[in-house]
Design a protein around this motif. Structure first.
Motif, short mmCIF file in Angstrom:
data_model
loop_
_atom_site.label_atom_id
_atom_site.label_comp_id
_atom_site.label_asym_id
_atom_site.label_seq_id
_atom_site.Cartn_x
_atom_site.Cartn_y
_atom_site.Cartn_z
N ILE A 489 0.83 -1.20 0.00
CA ILE A 489 0.00 0.00 0.00
C ILE A 489 0.86 1.25 0.00
O ILE A 489 0.53 2.25 -0.65
CB ILE A 489 -0.97 -0.01 1.20
N LEU A 490 2.03 1.20 0.68
CA LEU A 490 2.94 2.36 0.66
C LEU A 490 3.56 2.53 -0.71
O LEU A 490 3.77 3.66 -1.17
CB LEU A 490 4.02 2.19 1.72
N ARG A 491 3.86 1.42 -1.37
CA ARG A 491 4.36 1.48 -2.74
C ARG A 491 3.35 2.20 -3.64
O ARG A 491 3.71 3.09 -4.41
CB ARG A 491 4.60 0.05 -3.25
N GLU A 492 2.07 1.82 -3.49
CA GLU A 492 1.04 2.44 -4.32
C GLU A 492 0.87 3.91 -4.00
O GLU A 492 0.73 4.75 -4.90
CB GLU A 492 -0.28 1.68 -4.12
N TYR A 493 0.89 4.25 -2.71
CA TYR A 493 0.77 5.65 -2.32
C TYR A 493 1.92 6.48 -2.90
O TYR A 493 1.71 7.60 -3.39
CB TYR A 493 0.79 5.78 -0.80
N MET A 494 3.13 5.96 -2.82
CA MET A 494 4.29 6.72 -3.29
C MET A 494 4.29 6.89 -4.80
O MET A 494 4.61 7.97 -5.32
CB MET A 494 5.59 6.07 -2.82
N VAL A 495 3.93 5.83 -5.49
CA VAL A 495 3.85 5.95 -6.95
C VAL A 495 2.79 6.98 -7.34
O VAL A 495 2.99 7.81 -8.23
CB VAL A 495 3.54 4.58 -7.59
N GLY A 496 1.67 6.97 -6.65
CA GLY A 496 0.62 7.93 -6.94
C GLY A 496 1.03 9.36 -6.63
O GLY A 496 0.67 10.30 -7.36
N ALA A 497 1.81 9.53 -5.56
CA ALA A 497 2.18 10.88 -5.14
C ALA A 497 3.43 11.40 -5.85
O ALA A 497 3.53 12.59 -6.16
CB ALA A 497 2.41 10.91 -3.63
N PHE A 498 4.41 10.52 -6.10
CA PHE A 498 5.71 10.97 -6.59
C PHE A 498 6.13 10.34 -7.91
O PHE A 498 7.18 10.69 -8.45
CB PHE A 498 6.80 10.66 -5.55
N ALA A 501 8.32 4.66 -6.21
CA ALA A 501 8.35 4.21 -4.82
C ALA A 501 9.79 4.10 -4.35
O ALA A 501 10.67 3.69 -5.10
CB ALA A 501 7.64 2.87 -4.68
N THR A 502 10.03 4.47 -3.12
CA THR A 502 11.38 4.44 -2.56
C THR A 502 11.37 3.64 -1.27
O THR A 502 10.58 3.91 -0.36
CB THR A 502 11.88 5.87 -2.26
N HIS A 503 12.25 2.64 -1.20
CA HIS A 503 12.45 1.83 0.00
C HIS A 503 11.19 1.11 0.46
O HIS A 503 10.99 0.89 1.66
CB HIS A 503 13.01 2.68 1.14
N THR A 504 10.36 0.72 -0.47
CA THR A 504 9.19 -0.09 -0.12
C THR A 504 9.40 -1.57 -0.45
O THR A 504 8.57 -2.39 -0.05
CB THR A 504 7.94 0.40 -0.88
N GLU A 505 10.48 -1.91 -1.16
CA GLU A 505 10.71 -3.30 -1.55
C GLU A 505 11.45 -4.02 -0.44
O GLU A 505 12.34 -3.46 0.20
CB GLU A 505 11.48 -3.37 -2.86
N LEU A 506 11.11 -5.28 -0.23
CA LEU A 506 11.61 -6.02 0.92
C LEU A 506 12.19 -7.37 0.55
O LEU A 506 11.60 -8.10 -0.26
CB LEU A 506 10.47 -6.25 1.92
N THR A 550 1.13 -12.53 -5.05
CA THR A 550 0.35 -11.78 -6.04
C THR A 550 0.43 -10.30 -5.70
O THR A 550 0.64 -9.92 -4.55
CB THR A 550 -1.12 -12.24 -6.05
N LEU A 551 0.27 -9.48 -6.70
CA LEU A 551 0.28 -8.03 -6.52
C LEU A 551 -1.14 -7.52 -6.67
O LEU A 551 -1.74 -7.61 -7.74
CB LEU A 551 1.19 -7.36 -7.56
N LEU A 552 -1.69 -7.00 -5.58
CA LEU A 552 -3.03 -6.44 -5.60
C LEU A 552 -2.96 -4.93 -5.69
O LEU A 552 -2.05 -4.30 -5.15
CB LEU A 552 -3.80 -6.85 -4.33
N GLN A 553 -3.94 -4.34 -6.33
CA GLN A 553 -4.05 -2.89 -6.43
C GLN A 553 -5.30 -2.43 -5.69
O GLN A 553 -6.28 -3.15 -5.60
CB GLN A 553 -4.13 -2.45 -7.90
N MET A 554 -5.27 -1.21 -5.21
CA MET A 554 -6.44 -0.63 -4.59
C MET A 554 -7.34 0.01 -5.64
O MET A 554 -6.88 0.44 -6.70
CB MET A 554 -6.04 0.43 -3.57
N PHE A 555 -8.64 0.09 -5.31
CA PHE A 555 -9.57 0.79 -6.19
C PHE A 555 -9.44 2.30 -5.97
O PHE A 555 -9.04 2.75 -4.89
CB PHE A 555 -11.00 0.33 -5.95
N ALA A 556 -9.78 3.06 -6.99
CA ALA A 556 -9.83 4.51 -6.86
C ALA A 556 -11.26 4.90 -6.49
O ALA A 556 -12.21 4.41 -7.10
CB ALA A 556 -9.43 5.19 -8.17
N PRO A 557 -11.44 5.79 -5.50
CA PRO A 557 -12.79 6.13 -5.06
C PRO A 557 -13.52 7.09 -5.99
O PRO A 557 -14.71 7.34 -5.82
CB PRO A 557 -12.55 6.78 -3.70
N THR A 558 -12.81 7.63 -6.96
CA THR A 558 -13.42 8.53 -7.94
C THR A 558 -12.96 8.12 -9.32
O THR A 558 -12.07 7.28 -9.48
CB THR A 558 -13.03 9.99 -7.68
#
Length: 561
Positions: A489-498, A501-506, A550-558
Motif C-alpha cells: 500500500i505504501l508502494r502504491e501511495y508513493m507511486v501515486g504521489a511521486f 516508490a522508494t524503500h518499499t521493496e523487501l 500476487t500483486l493487488l491494487q487498490m480501487f480509486a474512489p473517484t
C-alpha cells in the motif's frame, strides 16, 4: 533464593501475586497473555497456583494484540501481564490499537521495588523515570499499587473502567516486592465489576427525535461504537422506521445487515456513497468520529444537520459541528427508537429527490460497481470473492494493514462472523497475534475456534515469531499471507504521489519453509487457488499457513480522468 523467600515457599505463604490472580479469577477472567520478566516473576509463580490459562507470546507487542483479539472475539476483558521497562514499553503499539478501537483490557505491569522508584535513585535494571507515564497516551488510566492490600480493589476498579463505555485498556503496575512479600490479606472470594451506566440525556433524545421526525432525507453512519454498544437491533429498527440508508465504517462492519435494502454496505471510501451522506438533511453518526476513513479522507462535506452519538465526549463534534449526544450507542439508539415509535413522522418520509431510499441505495451500489468495473480490478475482486466464499459464515476474521484488508474494509460481508482489523491505530502486525487471541477466546467460551488471519508479507514479519506461540498452544488459526514483495500500500501511495516508490521493496523469507521450521503446515498457491486452499486449511487441526504471491491494487474512489 533468599532465606525469607525459601521460608515462604516451605510454609506456602500467599503473596501479592496470589492476590492478583485470585482477583482476576473472581472477576471471571479465564486467560492471561504475556511474557515473564524479572520483576514480574511473582505474577507468573502465582499463575501456577491458579486455574488461569496462560498464553505465552514471543514479543510483548504481540501479547497486547493477542489480548485485544481475545477481547473482541469473546466480548470479555483481555488480560495482559507485562514485565518492567523494555517489556512494558514494547507493548505500547499494541495497546494503542486497543485504546483507539475501544477494546476492554486490564494490563498488569511489574515495577522495580518500591525503594527504587524515583528519578534513577538506584539505577536498577529496567528502571524508568515514570513507567506508567509511558502508557498515558494508550490507556484510559494508570495506577501504581504500593501495598498488597490495595491489589483487589485496584484490579476491580480497573476492570470496571475497562468495560465502561467508552471501553478501553487500563494500566496497573505493581512493584516487585509487593508481588513477592508475604501478606495477611485473606483469599479473594468474590469481586464485582459492573460497567457504569451511560444513558443519553433526555433533552438530547427529544431534540434528536424532533430533527428525525421532520427529516425528508435521513441517513446513518454506523461506526465501531455501534458494535461495541450492541446497538444492532435498535439501529435496524430506526433505519426501517425512518427509511434511512445506512453505511457502516470499517469498525462498524456487521452492525447493519449487509444485504438489507437500506444498506450502503461499507463503501465509505467511494464518492458516490459520500455524496449520499452529503445530501442527507439529517445525518446520524453513531459510534464514529467521522474520522479519516469514514469521511472519505476528509472530503465529506455534509449540507444537512448532524446528530452524533458517542460514549467518548472528546469525539463529539471533533470533526463536524452537530447535536452531540454523549452516551453508550446501544442505550442512545434504544431511547431514540422508543421515542420514534410515538413520534409523528413526516408523511413524505425519506424521498431522495423523487426516488425512494431503497432505489437510491440500489442505484448508488450499482454506480460503485460500475466504477470498479472501469478500473481493471477483476483479479482483486475475484480474490476477495474467493476468500469470502471459502470462509464459513460464522468464522471470525482478523486483518492486518495490507491491501487485502483495505479492500475488506469496503467489500467484506461479515455475515454471522465478525470482521476485526487494525484500522483504529493502523499499526502493522495485528492480524496473526490478534487471531491467536481470538481463537483462544472462542475456545474458552466453548465456541468453534478456527479463525482466519490475513497479512501482507511486510506486516507478517512483525508477528512471524508468533508461529511458535500458535504451535505451542496448537491454536487453530489459518494465516493467509499475501506476498507482493514489499509494503504494497505504501508502494502504491508513493507511486501515486511521486511517480516512483522508494524503500518499499523487501527481502523476505521463504514463508512456507519458515512456517514448516516451526512445525506449522504451510503451502504456497496461486491467487486463483486461494479459495480451495483456505477450505482445505480450515478443515485441518491446529495452525496452518497459506501463502499467495500476487500483486493487488487498490480501487480509486473517484473516476481516474
Amino acid at each position: 533464593m533468599s532465606d525469607a523467600r525459601a521460608e515462604n515457599v516451605e510454609r506456602d505463604v500467599r503473596n501479592g501475586g496470589d492476590l492478583v490472580v485470585e482477583t482476576l479469577q473472581a472477576l471471571g477472567a479465564k486467560t492471561v497473555f504475556g511474557i515473564p520478566g524479572q520483576h514480574a516473576l511473582g505474577l507468573f509463580d502465582a499463575l501456577s497456583r491458579s486455574d488461569l490459562h496462560f498464553v505465552s507470546s514471543r514479543v510483548e507487542n504481540n501479547s497486547a494484540f493477542a489480548a485485544d483479539g481475545y477481547a473482541r472475539a469473546s466480548s470479555e476483558v483481555g488480560v495482559l501481564f507485562l514485565s518492567t521497562g523494555p517489556g512494558a514499553l514494547t507493548s505500547l503499539a499494541g495497546l494503542q490499537e486497543a485504546y483507539a478501537t475501544g477494546v476492554p483490557m486490564v494490563v498488569i505491569a511489574s515495577q522495580i521495588p518500591l525503594d527504587g522508584l524515583g528519578a534513577r535513585r538506584k539505577g536498577m535494571l529496567h528502571q524508568l523515570d515514570d513507567q506508567k507515564a509511558s502508557a498515558a497516551n494508550v490507556t484510559k488510566s494508570q495506577r501504581l499499587i504500593q501495598h498488597a492490600s490495595g491489589i483487589p480493589s485496584a484490579i476491580q476498579d480497573a476492570w470496571t473502567e475497562a468495560v465502561s463505555s467508552p471501553q478501553g485498556p487500563v494500566w496497573i503496575e505493581i512493584p516487585q516486592n509487593v508481588l513477592l512479600d508475604p501478606i495477611v490479606v485473606p483469599r479473594v472470594e468474590d469481586a464485582l465489576a459492573e460497567p457504569f451506566d451511560n444513558p443519553p440525556r433526555v433533552e438530547l433524545v427529544r431534540e434528536a427525535v424532533k430533527w428525525l421526525a421532520q427529516a425528508d432525507r435521513p441517513a446513518i453512519v454506523a461506526g465501531g461504537g455501534a458494535r461495541r454498544g450492541h446497538a444492532e437491533a435498535a439501529l435496524l429498527s430506526i433505519a426501517e422506521k425512518l427509511k434511512a440508508p445506512v453505511v457502516s465504517s470499517p469498525g462498524g462492519n456487521g452492525a447493519f445487515p449487509w444485504l438489507h435494502p437500506l444498506s450502503l454496505q461499507s463503501w465509505v471510501e467511494d464518492r458516490y456513497v459520500t455524496e449520499v451522506l452529503e445530501d442527507a438533511d439529517v445525518l446520524v453518526v453513531v459510534g464514529s468520529s467521522l474520522g479519516e476513513v469514514t469521511s472519505n479522507y476528509f472530503t465529506l462535506e455534509p449540507r444537512g444537520r448532524i446528530i452524533q452519538i458517542d460514549a467518548e465526549p472528546r469525539v463529539l463534534e471533533s470533526n463536524r459541528p452537530g447535536l452531540g449526544i454523549r452516551a453508550d450507542a446501544g442505550q442512545a439508539l434504544e431511547a431514540i427508537d422508543q421515542a420514534l415509535s410515538t413520534a409523528a413522522l413526516a408523511e413524505q418520509k425519506s424521498q431522495w429527490h423523487g426516488e425512494s431510499p431503497e432505489e437510491l441505495v440500489a442505484q448508488t451500489l450499482s454506480k460503485v460497481m460500475a466504477r470498479l468495473d472501469s478500473q481493471d480490478l477483476a483479479k482483486e475482486r475475484q480474490f476477495m470473492a474467493d476468500i469470502r466464499a471459502a470462509v464459513p459464515d460464522d468464522m471470525q476474521t482478523f486483518w492486518d494493514m495490507t491491501i487485502a484488508a483495505y479492500w475488506g474494509w469496503s467489500c467484506w460481508d461479515a455475515r454471522g462472523g465478525e470482521f476485526h482489523s487494525a484500522q483504529g491505530a493502523g499499526g502493522l502486525g495485528y492480524g496473526f497475534p490478534a487471531a491467536i487471541g481470538g481463537s483462544v477466546g472462542l475456545a474458552a467460551h466453548g465456541k468453534p475456534a478456527r479463525v482466519l488471519a490475513v497479512s501482507g508479507d511486510g506486516s507478517s514479519m512483525y508477528s512471524i515469531a508468533e508461529l511458535a506461540t500458535a504451535k505451542q498452544h496448537n491454536v487453530p488459526v489459518t494465516w493467509l499471507i499475501v506476498d507482493d514483495g514489499g509494503y504494497g500500500i505504501l508502494r502504491e501511495y508513493m507511486v501515486g504521489a511521486f511517480g516512483k516508490a522508494t524503500h518499499t521493496e523487501l527481502a523476505r523469507p521463504d514463508f512456507v519453509a519458515l512456517a514448516e521450521s516451526f512445525g506449522v503446515p504451510a503451502r504456497r498457491v496461486e491467487a486463483a487457488q486461494v479459495g480451495q486452499a483456505l477450505k482445505e486449511s480450515f478443515a485441518a487441526d491446529g495452525p496452518n499457513v497459506v501463502v499467495v504471491e500476487t500483486l493487488l491494487q487498490m480501487f480509486a474512489p473517484t473516476h481516474l480522468d
